[in-house]
Scaffold this motif. Structure first.
Motif, PDB file in Angstrom:
ATOM      1  N   TYR A 350       1.399   3.214  -6.413  1.00  0.00           N
ATOM      2  CA  TYR A 350       1.401   2.352  -7.584  1.00  0.00           C
ATOM      3  C   TYR A 350       0.775   3.034  -8.793  1.00  0.00           C
ATOM      4  CZ  TYR A 350       2.327  -1.097  -3.939  1.00  0.00           C
ATOM      5  OH  TYR A 350       2.858  -1.782  -2.883  1.00  0.00           O
ATOM      6  N   LEU A 351      -0.204   3.904  -8.567  1.00  0.00           N
ATOM      7  CA  LEU A 351      -0.841   4.600  -9.678  1.00  0.00           C
ATOM      8  C   LEU A 351       0.149   5.533 -10.379  1.00  0.00           C
ATOM      9  CD1 LEU A 351      -3.485   5.060 -11.205  1.00  0.00           C
ATOM     10  CD2 LEU A 351      -3.990   6.930  -9.604  1.00  0.00           C
ATOM     11  N   VAL A 352       0.966   6.234  -9.607  1.00  0.00           N
ATOM     12  CA  VAL A 352       1.982   7.109 -10.189  1.00  0.00           C
ATOM     13  C   VAL A 352       3.054   6.292 -10.905  1.00  0.00           C
ATOM     14  CG1 VAL A 352       3.839   8.733  -9.628  1.00  0.00           C
ATOM     15  CG2 VAL A 352       1.596   8.983  -8.565  1.00  0.00           C
ATOM     16  N   SER A 353       3.407   5.142 -10.329  1.00  0.00           N
ATOM     17  CA  SER A 353       4.462   4.326 -10.927  1.00  0.00           C
ATOM     18  C   SER A 353       4.028   3.680 -12.236  1.00  0.00           C
ATOM     19  CB  SER A 353       4.906   3.230  -9.940  1.00  0.00           C
ATOM     20  OG  SER A 353       3.888   2.258  -9.769  1.00  0.00           O
ATOM     21  N   ALA A 354       2.700   3.543 -12.449  1.00  0.00           N
ATOM     22  CA  ALA A 354       2.224   2.876 -13.665  1.00  0.00           C
ATOM     23  C   ALA A 354       2.666   3.612 -14.932  1.00  0.00           C
ATOM     24  CB  ALA A 354       0.705   2.718 -13.617  1.00  0.00           C
ATOM     25  N   PRO A 355       2.366   4.913 -15.088  1.00  0.00           N
ATOM     26  CA  PRO A 355       2.866   5.597 -16.292  1.00  0.00           C
ATOM     27  C   PRO A 355       4.340   5.973 -16.199  1.00  0.00           C
ATOM     28  CG  PRO A 355       1.601   7.138 -14.957  1.00  0.00           C
ATOM     29  CD  PRO A 355       1.473   5.809 -14.298  1.00  0.00           C
ATOM     30  N   ALA A 356       4.852   6.149 -14.974  1.00  0.00           N
ATOM     31  CA  ALA A 356       6.232   6.610 -14.822  1.00  0.00           C
ATOM     32  C   ALA A 356       7.248   5.518 -15.157  1.00  0.00           C
ATOM     33  CB  ALA A 356       6.465   7.116 -13.402  1.00  0.00           C
ATOM     34  N   SER A 357       6.925   4.265 -14.844  1.00  0.00           N
ATOM     35  CA  SER A 357       7.912   3.184 -14.995  1.00  0.00           C
ATOM     36  C   SER A 357       8.398   3.010 -16.423  1.00  0.00           C
ATOM     37  CB  SER A 357       7.323   1.879 -14.455  1.00  0.00           C
ATOM     38  OG  SER A 357       7.110   1.965 -13.060  1.00  0.00           O
ATOM     39  N   PRO A 358       7.508   2.866 -17.426  1.00  0.00           N
ATOM     40  CA  PRO A 358       8.046   2.714 -18.788  1.00  0.00           C
ATOM     41  C   PRO A 358       8.782   3.942 -19.292  1.00  0.00           C
ATOM     42  CG  PRO A 358       5.646   2.925 -18.823  1.00  0.00           C
ATOM     43  CD  PRO A 358       6.041   2.751 -17.400  1.00  0.00           C
ATOM     44  N   LEU A 359       8.324   5.130 -18.910  1.00  0.00           N
ATOM     45  CA  LEU A 359       9.007   6.349 -19.347  1.00  0.00           C
ATOM     46  C   LEU A 359      10.395   6.449 -18.734  1.00  0.00           C
ATOM     47  CD1 LEU A 359       6.054   8.916 -19.155  1.00  0.00           C
ATOM     48  CD2 LEU A 359       6.989   7.788 -21.188  1.00  0.00           C
ATOM     49  N   LEU A 360      10.485   6.137 -17.444  1.00  0.00           N
ATOM     50  CA  LEU A 360      11.797   6.167 -16.795  1.00  0.00           C
ATOM     51  C   LEU A 360      12.694   5.056 -17.318  1.00  0.00           C
ATOM     52  CD1 LEU A 360      10.639   6.922 -13.134  1.00  0.00           C
ATOM     53  CD2 LEU A 360      11.794   8.488 -14.707  1.00  0.00           C
ATOM     54  N   GLY A 361      12.101   3.895 -17.613  1.00  0.00           N
ATOM     55  CA  GLY A 361      12.890   2.821 -18.209  1.00  0.00           C
ATOM     56  C   GLY A 361      13.448   3.209 -19.560  1.00  0.00           C
ATOM     57  N   LEU A 362      12.627   3.894 -20.378  1.00  0.00           N
ATOM     58  CA  LEU A 362      13.102   4.376 -21.675  1.00  0.00           C
ATOM     59  C   LEU A 362      14.225   5.391 -21.504  1.00  0.00           C
ATOM     60  CD1 LEU A 362      12.760   4.469 -24.752  1.00  0.00           C
ATOM     61  CD2 LEU A 362      11.017   6.239 -24.412  1.00  0.00           C
ATOM     62  N   MET A 363      14.092   6.257 -20.501  1.00  0.00           N
ATOM     63  CA  MET A 363      15.136   7.242 -20.234  1.00  0.00           C
ATOM     64  C   MET A 363      16.453   6.552 -19.878  1.00  0.00           C
ATOM     65  SD  MET A 363      15.309  10.083 -17.187  1.00  0.00           S
ATOM     66  CE  MET A 363      15.505   8.782 -15.957  1.00  0.00           C
ATOM     67  N   ILE A 364      16.386   5.505 -19.053  1.00  0.00           N
ATOM     68  CA  ILE A 364      17.604   4.792 -18.658  1.00  0.00           C
ATOM     69  C   ILE A 364      18.180   4.033 -19.841  1.00  0.00           C
ATOM     70  CG2 ILE A 364      18.528   3.023 -17.114  1.00  0.00           C
ATOM     71  CD1 ILE A 364      16.354   3.864 -15.098  1.00  0.00           C
ATOM     72  N   ASP A 365      17.313   3.521 -20.734  1.00  0.00           N
ATOM     73  CA  ASP A 365      17.805   2.866 -21.943  1.00  0.00           C
ATOM     74  C   ASP A 365      18.620   3.836 -22.798  1.00  0.00           C
ATOM     75  OD1 ASP A 365      16.892   0.246 -21.684  1.00  0.00           O
ATOM     76  OD2 ASP A 365      14.890   0.769 -22.380  1.00  0.00           O
ATOM     77  N   LYS A 366      18.257   5.098 -22.777  1.00  0.00           N
ATOM     78  CA  LYS A 366      18.946   6.093 -23.595  1.00  0.00           C
ATOM     79  C   LYS A 366      20.185   6.667 -22.902  1.00  0.00           C
ATOM     80  CE  LYS A 366      15.860   5.917 -26.872  1.00  0.00           C
ATOM     81  NZ  LYS A 366      16.194   5.318 -28.185  1.00  0.00           N
ATOM     82  N   THR A 367      20.166   6.704 -21.573  1.00  0.00           N
ATOM     83  CA  THR A 367      21.254   7.377 -20.844  1.00  0.00           C
ATOM     84  C   THR A 367      22.234   6.427 -20.183  1.00  0.00           C
ATOM     85  OG1 THR A 367      19.933   7.528 -18.801  1.00  0.00           O
ATOM     86  CG2 THR A 367      19.747   9.349 -20.384  1.00  0.00           C
ATOM     87  N   GLY A 368      21.775   5.229 -19.781  1.00  0.00           N
ATOM     88  CA  GLY A 368      22.644   4.354 -19.004  1.00  0.00           C
ATOM     89  C   GLY A 368      22.796   4.880 -17.584  1.00  0.00           C
ATOM     90  N   ARG A 369      23.998   4.702 -17.021  1.00  0.00           N
ATOM     91  CA  ARG A 369      24.330   5.193 -15.676  1.00  0.00           C
ATOM     92  C   ARG A 369      23.327   4.680 -14.638  1.00  0.00           C
ATOM     93  NH1 ARG A 369      28.520   8.234 -16.605  1.00  0.00           N
ATOM     94  NH2 ARG A 369      28.660   9.540 -18.491  1.00  0.00           N
ATOM     95  N   ASN A 370      23.161   3.367 -14.579  1.00  0.00           N
ATOM     96  CA  ASN A 370      22.169   2.767 -13.695  1.00  0.00           C
ATOM     97  C   ASN A 370      22.424   3.070 -12.225  1.00  0.00           C
ATOM     98  OD1 ASN A 370      22.105   1.277 -16.290  1.00  0.00           O
ATOM     99  ND2 ASN A 370      20.517   0.096 -15.277  1.00  0.00           N
ATOM    100  N   ILE A 371      23.688   3.042 -11.817  1.00  0.00           N
ATOM    101  CA  ILE A 371      23.995   3.247 -10.398  1.00  0.00           C
ATOM    102  C   ILE A 371      23.591   4.652  -9.966  1.00  0.00           C
ATOM    103  CG2 ILE A 371      25.836   3.294  -8.676  1.00  0.00           C
ATOM    104  CD1 ILE A 371      27.344   1.242 -10.325  1.00  0.00           C
ATOM    105  N   THR A 372      23.837   5.635 -10.804  1.00  0.00           N
ATOM    106  CA  THR A 372      23.472   7.011 -10.459  1.00  0.00           C
ATOM    107  C   THR A 372      21.968   7.138 -10.246  1.00  0.00           C
ATOM    108  OG1 THR A 372      25.347   7.883 -11.720  1.00  0.00           O
ATOM    109  CG2 THR A 372      23.523   9.398 -11.243  1.00  0.00           C
TER     110      THR A 372
END
Length: 558
Positions: A350-372
């Protein structure tokens, strides 16, 4: 009267009623009951019967000027700072629930020794949390969509988790496992339904380009709660044990942990007020005002890809949450760690996921391709479990990568439901996903406790890997369903924008063609109605007159 033009003929298929810059609140409120739609990109024909589904724009894309203090950067409901504060409340809304959810996992050895219980009995504390949520998230989501509304429903569920945690702590004071199980049952009634409310709030405030990042932030703060739990609860129990012993120390530790639930309850009250104010200022329709009413029978219209999404959710989280709840003894046995050392490693997920989640969410907002991204996250999780099960490598490697994979999956998977299901049905859809996930978690946790008692942790890891294989197969099925229709879910963000604009233009053109061929449906003039009547009674019309007039005997005689 001979030429009457229909108003619908001049109306485009998709009417953009979004307020433009400089419009006042009163000007926006006039069309507020109109359904504002765009298109998600789901094609109308497909092997699984997926239908085109209406989308709504994100309120954050609309700029509205408000007079006075209401228009300031802190008070304007569309201002950045105001929305960030609302997001903070949404995140803290789940903090208390996640903090207390893993209280047993952080106190696994202490509970087993103080209460004199087996691993199977200990795992039942998690199963009792999950059992009510086999049904309640559906009911909770339906109640929020149809009856209570998101605001009042959220307040009720936040209050319920406070009561459940108090009963759980009372079981420790009484040295009664059955009371603790009742407490976990009550806590579960509110816990998962509160998560549904949290998701519904996020979609209402941030639907659009920000949604993946918002889901990432919510997951981040919630998982900080779980991390703090694993780091804090062990030392807190030891400190209290200096004054009281055994079950009483367990009771006081759990009671102090319950203060985080009170914080979540306060957040639900403030967020409800902010949401009510936002709807009033922006003219957003309340439940029942849009004409779209959710029904339980709506689940029959959900596309096949939604059910594969739910199965992937069940299988993946069934391999994560039970693992975290039972991992303390696993690390102590395989790597000869103390309880605190084991808890620190578990908390890393959970500690790793805390900073990673918003950054990865921002990346998906920019790239799409959710299934991949979902596919890659599950594949990485399988590799992490294989490292932990079949090698003696440092557990920090597998756990850290598992935390990143867990964040990536959550940021990519949950927004897919918003691409498949209309917004007015999202509460029911998320509730259904939570319910099926909890059914799987309850059964998997019970089976995991039995496997540990009878076969050991090596077989438990193989068991979890099997569920991850089910998750990755479900993801492949989602991709197949998506390819069989429009491929919208796995498109990049630019491709989605192009697809949406082309579909809107095509449907508007189709409607205009349809409206030009409305001869049999348009209102008739007085002349055409008279001619129709005379033709019915046998009057003859000379052919050289065309259809402009009727000639009868009485007319010729004049």
């Amino acid at each position: 009267m001979d030429s009457i033009e229909s108003a619908d003929e001049r109306t485009p298929l998709v009417t953009d009623v979004r307020p433009k810059r400089g419009r006042t609140t009163s000007e926006v409120n006039r069309p507020k009951k109109e359904r504002t739609t765009s298109v998600s990109g789901m094609s109308g024909t497909g092997s699984d019967g997926e239908r085109g589904r209406e989308r709504t724009f994100s309120a954050s894309d609309v700029e509205l000027e408000l007079p006075g203090c209401a228009g300031s950067c802190f008070c304007h409901p569309q201002a950045f700072l105001h929305r960030v504060f609302a997001l903070s409340l949404m995140c803290l809304l789940g903090f208390g629930s996640y903090f207390c959810f893993d209280n047993p996992g952080a106190l696994q050895s202490e509970l087993k020794q103080s209460m004199n219980i087996t691993t199977a009995q200990f795992s039942n504390l998690y199963s009792w949390y999950s059992w009510p949520n086999v049904v309640l998230p559906i009911v909770g989501g339906f109640l929020m969509d149809r009856v209570l509304g998101t605001r009042f429903g959220t307040i009720c569920f936040a209050f319920i988790i406070c009561i459940g945690q108090a009963i759980f702590a009372l079981g420790g004071f009484l040295d009664a496992l059955w009371v603790m199980e009742i407490g976990r049952f009550v806590f579960g009634i509110g816990g998962e339904s509160l998560a549904v409310a949290q998701n519904t709030y996020a979609v209402a405030w941030f639907k659009g380009k920000e949604l993946n990042m918002v889901f990432g932030f919510q997951l981040s703060v919630a998982r900080v709660g779980s991390t703090v739990n694993f780091v804090l609860m062990g030392p807190l129990f030891e400190a209290i044990s200096d004054y009281v012993d055994g079950p009483t120390a367990v009771g006081w530790t759990l009671m102090i942990a319950g203060t985080s639930c009170l914080m979540s309850f306060v957040c639900s009250l403030v967020l409800a007020w902010m949401d009510k104010r936002r709807n009033n200022l922006l003219g957003i329709s309340e439940i029942g005002e849009t004409g779209e009413v959710v029904k339980i029978s709506d689940v029959k219209s959900f596309p096949v890809s939604f059910w594969f999404l739910t199965l992937a959710c069940l299988a993946y989280y069934g391999a994560i949450f039970p693992f975290v709840s039972l991992a303390q003894d696993f690390f102590k046995t395989k790597w000869n760690m103390t309880s605190q050392e084991a808890n620190k490693i578990i908390g890393l997920v959970y500690l790793v996921s805390a900073p990673a989640s918003p950054l990865l969410g921002l990346m998906i907002d920019k790239t799409g391709r959710n299934i991949t991204w979902v596919f890659l996250a599950i594949l990485a999780s399988i590799g992490c479990h294989c490292i932990l099960a079949f090698t003696m490598w440092s557990p920090y490697i597998g756990i850290c990568v598992l935390g990143v994979a867990y964040s990536l999956l959550a940021s990519a998977l949950w927004p897919i439901a918003a691409l498949l299901i209309p917004e007015y049905q999202l509460g029911t859809a998320y509730g259904l996903m939570q319910a099926i996930q909890n059914l799987g978690t309850a059964l998997i946790t019970m089976a995991a406790g039995t496997i540990v008692d009878e076969y050991g942790y090596a077989y438990l890891e193989i068991f979890f890997i099997g569920w991850l294989v089910v998750a990755i197969m479900s993801t492949v099925c989602i991709w197949i369903c998506d390819c069989a229709t429009s491929g919208y879910i796995n498109m990049s963000i630019p491709e989605r924008k192009v697809f949406d604009s082309e579909r809107i233009a095509a449907e508007e053109a189709m409607r205009r063609r349809r409206m030009t061929s409305y001869t049999m449906l348009r209102p008739r003039t007085s002349t055409s109605l008279r001619n129709r009547y005379l033709s019915r009674v046998g009057a003859k019309l000379p052919s050289h007159f065309g259809h402009g007039a009727l000639v009868t005997k009485s007319l010729r005689d004049q």
